[in-house]
Design a protein around this motif. Structure first.
Motif, PDB file in Angstrom:
ATOM      1  N   THR A 133       0.826  -1.203   0.000  1.00 56.72           N
ATOM      2  CA  THR A 133       0.000   0.000   0.000  1.00 56.72           C
ATOM      3  C   THR A 133       0.861   1.253   0.000  1.00 56.72           C
ATOM      4  O   THR A 133       2.009   1.247   0.451  1.00 56.72           O
ATOM      5  CB  THR A 133      -0.932   0.047   1.229  1.00 56.72           C
ATOM      6  OG1 THR A 133      -0.134   0.135   2.420  1.00 56.72           O
ATOM      7  CG2 THR A 133      -1.806  -1.194   1.291  1.00 56.72           C
ATOM      8  N   PHE A 151      -6.695   2.359  -5.193  1.00 54.21           N
ATOM      9  CA  PHE A 151      -6.776   0.979  -4.711  1.00 54.21           C
ATOM     10  C   PHE A 151      -8.045   0.270  -5.170  1.00 54.21           C
ATOM     11  O   PHE A 151      -8.083  -0.962  -5.235  1.00 54.21           O
ATOM     12  CB  PHE A 151      -6.667   0.936  -3.182  1.00 54.21           C
ATOM     13  CG  PHE A 151      -7.898   1.389  -2.440  1.00 54.21           C
ATOM     14  CD1 PHE A 151      -8.912   0.499  -2.123  1.00 54.21           C
ATOM     15  CD2 PHE A 151      -8.041   2.711  -2.037  1.00 54.21           C
ATOM     16  CE1 PHE A 151     -10.034   0.902  -1.429  1.00 54.21           C
ATOM     17  CE2 PHE A 151      -9.159   3.129  -1.346  1.00 54.21           C
ATOM     18  CZ  PHE A 151     -10.165   2.224  -1.041  1.00 54.21           C
ATOM     19  N   THR A 211      -7.324  -2.083  -8.202  1.00 50.74           N
ATOM     20  CA  THR A 211      -6.287  -3.099  -8.152  1.00 50.74           C
ATOM     21  C   THR A 211      -6.884  -4.498  -8.235  1.00 50.74           C
ATOM     22  O   THR A 211      -8.090  -4.692  -8.044  1.00 50.74           O
ATOM     23  CB  THR A 211      -5.453  -2.961  -6.862  1.00 50.74           C
ATOM     24  OG1 THR A 211      -4.256  -3.734  -6.985  1.00 50.74           O
ATOM     25  CG2 THR A 211      -6.234  -3.443  -5.647  1.00 50.74           C
ATOM     26  N   ALA A 227      -9.541  -5.953  -5.431  1.00 49.15           N
ATOM     27  CA  ALA A 227      -9.919  -4.799  -4.614  1.00 49.15           C
ATOM     28  C   ALA A 227     -11.102  -5.103  -3.701  1.00 49.15           C
ATOM     29  O   ALA A 227     -11.176  -4.592  -2.576  1.00 49.15           O
ATOM     30  CB  ALA A 227     -10.239  -3.611  -5.516  1.00 49.15           C
ATOM     31  N   GLY A 232      -6.095  -2.365   4.017  1.00 49.20           N
ATOM     32  CA  GLY A 232      -6.038  -1.557   2.814  1.00 49.20           C
ATOM     33  C   GLY A 232      -6.205  -0.081   3.107  1.00 49.20           C
ATOM     34  O   GLY A 232      -6.548   0.331   4.219  1.00 49.20           O
ATOM     35  N   ALA A 257      -2.896   0.637  -3.791  1.00 50.56           N
ATOM     36  CA  ALA A 257      -2.644  -0.694  -3.231  1.00 50.56           C
ATOM     37  C   ALA A 257      -2.437  -1.697  -4.353  1.00 50.56           C
ATOM     38  O   ALA A 257      -2.992  -1.561  -5.446  1.00 50.56           O
ATOM     39  CB  ALA A 257      -3.803  -1.139  -2.343  1.00 50.56           C
TER      40      ALA A 257
END
Length: 407
Positions: free
Chosen positions: A315, A351, A354, A357, A366, A374
């Motif tokens: 992260t 993030f 990703t 997620a 996260g 992330a």
């Protein structure tokens, strides 16, 4: 400021109930609850107990620990039988009578090590075998316990060198797999990196290392993966495995990812039973510092040791630090992950975009701000660096973290 920290995710050998399991072992754990109610011939015995078997699929040998309480009668014999739940079956492996057990009052225990299984490996792994203890009062069996296989964790590390016809592709991949032997349900998590050619298909094949084998279970082509640049990720959940259970658990199956340049397979990895301990273990490195422009980036290094891949959450956070009273935070961090040769594998600046997620809330580590970054990835063993920079030349204080997380 340019800060660097290195984290070693150490892999420990799996410590079984009876012995230290060697790295090459293909161990499946089976458990049994022992009581009279499971006998097909009525038994009024009050005895109850447990059994744990560690079965090495590759050698067809097992270790077995047994504990039974309230067993007042002398044991006349004990065996492994083949039979489904509620069905009487023939003896396939003899264990012995009272002399091979240790007794303390009405509690009996035993440890059997390195016993060759006399029955069918496939039947045992499908839950079709049971442990049975006999006495003169109940010659057909006083108490019994069905041996039920536990979920098995498998791993694979993929590259071009392991293809039956090795190639020079720089692509690599890693997979974490969960398999339930008695139902043949399989969940495959896989990440592939630097896969520059069109991904045409991916499968499980059956064959020993270095030889080509037929497809036994299909996963699919590029359309079933999430793609970011030259990297792919997918979770194939709760599928019914199409191949042979014994071959899969004995190292006789492999994952293969195909491309149009290498139609026979661009990267391949033999599937092996994981030897990591099953206890939950989360390792973390945290690195906070100033992120400027140019080469003023925040660098976090970590090393995955041993021979197995790991799932890692990396992260890069900025704005969420403000809640802790930090001023001058990085408004829009970006994280990029590089291998030991400084080749970029993945990058992310939001993030929510990703791989995986949707799993971040359950993992609990996260980012909380939508502009934070992330990467949730499965990585082969090796050294990695996570580089945190600012999107669009933004600057400020950021924190870079890397965690090992369970699949």
């Amino acid at each position: 400021m340019n800060n660097t920290r290195f984290l070693g995710f150490r892999l420990l050998g799996a410590l079984g109930a009876l012995s230290l399991v060697p790295v090459s072992a293909q161990i499946v754990e089976l458990r049994a609850t022992i009581n009279a109610q499971q006998e097909t011939t009525a038994s009024a015995s009050p005895a109850t107990g447990t059994a744990v078997m560690l079965y090495d699929v590759a050698t067809n040998k097992f270790d077995l620990t047994v504990t039974i309480e309230n067993f007042a009668n002398p044991i006349t014999n004990s065996h492994i039988h083949e039979g489904a739940v509620g069905v009487a079956g023939g003896v396939v492996t003899g264990l012995g009578a009272e002399a091979v057990y240790q007794r303390s009052g009405n509690t009996v225990t035993a440890t059997f090590a390195g016993v060759t299984h006399g029955g069918s490996p496939a039947t045992l792994l499908s839950g079709g075998a049971y442990y049975n203890v006999h006495s003169a009062t109940y010659p057909g069996g006083e108490v019994r316990g069905q041996l039920l296989p536990q979920p098995v964790k498998l791993v694979a590390v993929l590259d071009g060198a392991h293809e039956s016809t090795p190639n020079t592709s720089t692509a690599v991949g890693a997979a974490l797999i969960t398999f339930q032997p008695d139902t043949k349900k399989i969940t495959t998590r896989i990440n592939v990196y630097r896969f520059t050619n069109p991904l045409t298909n991916s499968h499980y094949h059956e064959a020993d290392p270095g030889t080509a084998g037929g497809v036994v279970h299909g996963l699919g082509g590029a359309s079933v993966y999430t793609r970011t640049g030259d990297s792919y990720g997918a979770v194939f959940a709760d599928q019914t495995y199409g191949g042979d259970t014994v071959k899969l658990l004995a190292g006789g199956a492999y994952l293969n990812v195909h491309s149009d340049v290498y139609p026979g397979g661009e990267i391949r990895g033999q599937v092996q039973v994981s030897n990591r301990t099953t206890e939950s273990r989360l390792v973390n490195v945290s690195n906070r510092g100033w992120v400027g422009t140019g080469d003023q980036v925040l660098i976090t290094g970590f090393v995955i040791e041993g021979g197995e891949p790991l799932r890692v959450l990396v992260t890069a956070r900025g704005q969420s630090l403000a809640a802790a009273g930090v001023t001058g935070v990085l408004a829009d961090p970006m994280v990029s992950l590089h291998d030991a040769q400084s080749r970029q594998l993945l990058t992310n600046d939001k993030f929510t975009e990703t791989f995986g997620a949707g799993e971040l809330p359950a993992i609990g580590y996260g980012p909380s701000n939508l502009d934070e970054a992330a990467l949730l990835v499965i990585l082969p063993p090796g050294a990695y660096t996570a580089i945190t920079s600012g999107v669009g030349g933004t600057t400020g204080i950021a924190i870079s973290e890397a965690y090992e997380v369970q699949p």
